[in-house]
Write an enzyme that holds these catalytic residues in place. Structure first.
Site, PDB file in Angstrom:
ATOM      1  N   ASN A 137       4.446 -14.557   1.230  1.00 56.95           N
ATOM      2  CA  ASN A 137       5.133 -15.310   2.290  1.00 56.95           C
ATOM      3  C   ASN A 137       4.566 -14.966   3.667  1.00 56.95           C
ATOM      4  OD1 ASN A 137       6.094 -12.754   2.663  1.00 56.95           O
ATOM      5  ND2 ASN A 137       8.223 -13.203   2.185  1.00 56.95           N
ATOM      6  N   HIS A 139       4.087 -11.876   4.825  1.00 55.17           N
ATOM      7  CA  HIS A 139       4.570 -10.641   5.445  1.00 55.17           C
ATOM      8  C   HIS A 139       3.436  -9.632   5.595  1.00 55.17           C
ATOM      9  CE1 HIS A 139       5.768  -9.089   1.243  1.00 55.17           C
ATOM     10  NE2 HIS A 139       5.018  -8.118   1.708  1.00 55.17           N
ATOM     11  N   GLU A 144       9.127  -9.379   7.280  1.00 53.91           N
ATOM     12  CA  GLU A 144       9.361 -10.599   6.519  1.00 53.91           C
ATOM     13  C   GLU A 144       9.479 -11.802   7.463  1.00 53.91           C
ATOM     14  OE1 GLU A 144       9.095 -10.662   3.395  1.00 53.91           O
ATOM     15  OE2 GLU A 144      10.411  -9.304   2.318  1.00 53.91           O
TER      16      GLU A 144
HETATM   17  C1  GLP Z   1       4.105  -4.996  -0.159  1.00 53.62           C
HETATM   18  C2  GLP Z   1       3.665  -4.157   1.040  1.00 53.62           C
HETATM   19  C3  GLP Z   1       2.665  -4.877   1.920  1.00 53.62           C
HETATM   20  C4  GLP Z   1       1.605  -5.527   1.059  1.00 53.62           C
HETATM   21  C5  GLP Z   1       2.241  -6.540   0.148  1.00 53.62           C
HETATM   22  C6  GLP Z   1       1.248  -7.309  -0.697  1.00 53.62           C
HETATM   23  O1  GLP Z   1       5.222  -5.754   0.099  1.00 53.62           O
HETATM   24  N1  GLP Z   1       4.737  -3.696   1.849  1.00 53.62           N
HETATM   25  O2  GLP Z   1       2.115  -3.978   2.852  1.00 53.62           O
HETATM   26  O3  GLP Z   1       0.624  -6.119   1.857  1.00 53.62           O
HETATM   27  O4  GLP Z   1       3.139  -5.857  -0.696  1.00 53.62           O
HETATM   28  O5  GLP Z   1       0.980  -6.607  -1.855  1.00 53.62           O
HETATM   29  P1  GLP Z   1      -0.211  -6.904  -2.845  1.00 53.62           P
HETATM   30  O6  GLP Z   1      -1.426  -6.359  -2.195  1.00 53.62           O
HETATM   31  O7  GLP Z   1       0.166  -6.131  -4.069  1.00 53.62           O
HETATM   32  O8  GLP Z   1      -0.256  -8.374  -3.053  1.00 53.62           O
END
Ligand code: GLP
Length: 246
Positions: A137, A139, A144
């Protein structure tokens, strides 16, 4: 300004991202690295560990400040970001553990925890380089989608989509914490340089929205369009929707 580096696949993305972080450490041995968790940077950390093991990288003078932490998870919980960083990076390189910082999820008083962390980041002198992954999304950290960009470290209620996405790491969905402490957008934007890593077809939509769409707190990563030095390293699948514009 945003520069895009298109890589073949996850392994190639990880190597190139690690090269950028490695170059930062070589050119300024006492730099401050802003670090991230999530699955995307794991390969990057593996390459950095290799760089240390073969003598190319010396982390002894580096300070690190992590983006975020689940509220309520203790340091020995293997789903805490404190544990993640030690497991994937800090225990495998020669960084001084006293110079590594992750927001403290065990502090119950949210206001105190956030204030304390802002003070830590401020005292460090701020990030020379901030590594970021990106949620589906948009973030960044755990900022968020929201109706405003929050500047400082803050306590957030995780959205259902983030809880669902992160549930894969926990025994069950009910075990995923519902709140987290995260560096604010202002704290992220103060980094001198920002390095975003993105991989996989499931990130293609948000990559387009974040970097070519409107700048809006509903897509937190879109604020990066206003930063003067951003590099996005992504694989072909993640760049599928922007390939003709980069
Ligand atoms: C979590 C972390 C973020 C990260 C996101 C995406 O929510 N707090 O910092 O960027 O996940 O994760 P992934 O890299 O596993 O897609």
């Amino acid at each position: 300004m945003i520069r895009f580096i298109k890589t073949k696949d996850y392994a190639d993305m990880s190597r190139k991202a690690a090269n950028i972080i490695g170059a930062q450490v070589v050119s300024k041995p006492n730099c401050v690295l802003g670090l991230a968790t999530g699955s995307t940077p794991i390969g990057t950390y593996e390459r950095l560990v290799e760089g240390y093991e073969n003598g190319d990288l010396d982390f002894s003078k580096v300070t690190s400040v992590n983006l975020d932490e689940y509220r309520g998870l203790t340091h020995d919980n293997d789903q805490s970001y404190y544990w993640f960083m030690n497991h994937h990076l800090f225990s495998k390189i020669n960084i001084d553990k006293n110079n590594t910082y992750v927001p403290d999820g065990t502090i119950e008083d949210a206001e105190a925890a956030c204030k304390q962390y802002d003070e830590i980041v401020r005292k460090s002198g701020g990030q020379d380089l901030q590594l970021l992954g990106m949620g589906h999304n948009g973030h960044i950290g755990f900022n968020e989608p929201c109706d405003k960009f929050v500047k400082d470290t803050n306590c957030v209620n995780l959205t259902q989509s983030t809880i669902d996405a992160n549930a894969r790491f926990f025994a069950s969905k009910e075990d995923v914490p519902t709140q987290a402490y995260t560096m604010g957008i202002g704290t992220i934007m103060q980094a001198k340089k920002v390095l975003v890593v993105v991989s996989g077809a499931d990130k293609a939509d948000i990559v387009e929205k974040a970097f070519f769409g409107d700048i809006t707190p509903q897509v937190p990563a879109s604020i990066l369009q206003l930063h003067e030095d951003v590099v996005v390293v992504g694989d072909e699948a993640a760049f599928a929707k922007i390939a003709d514009r980069i």
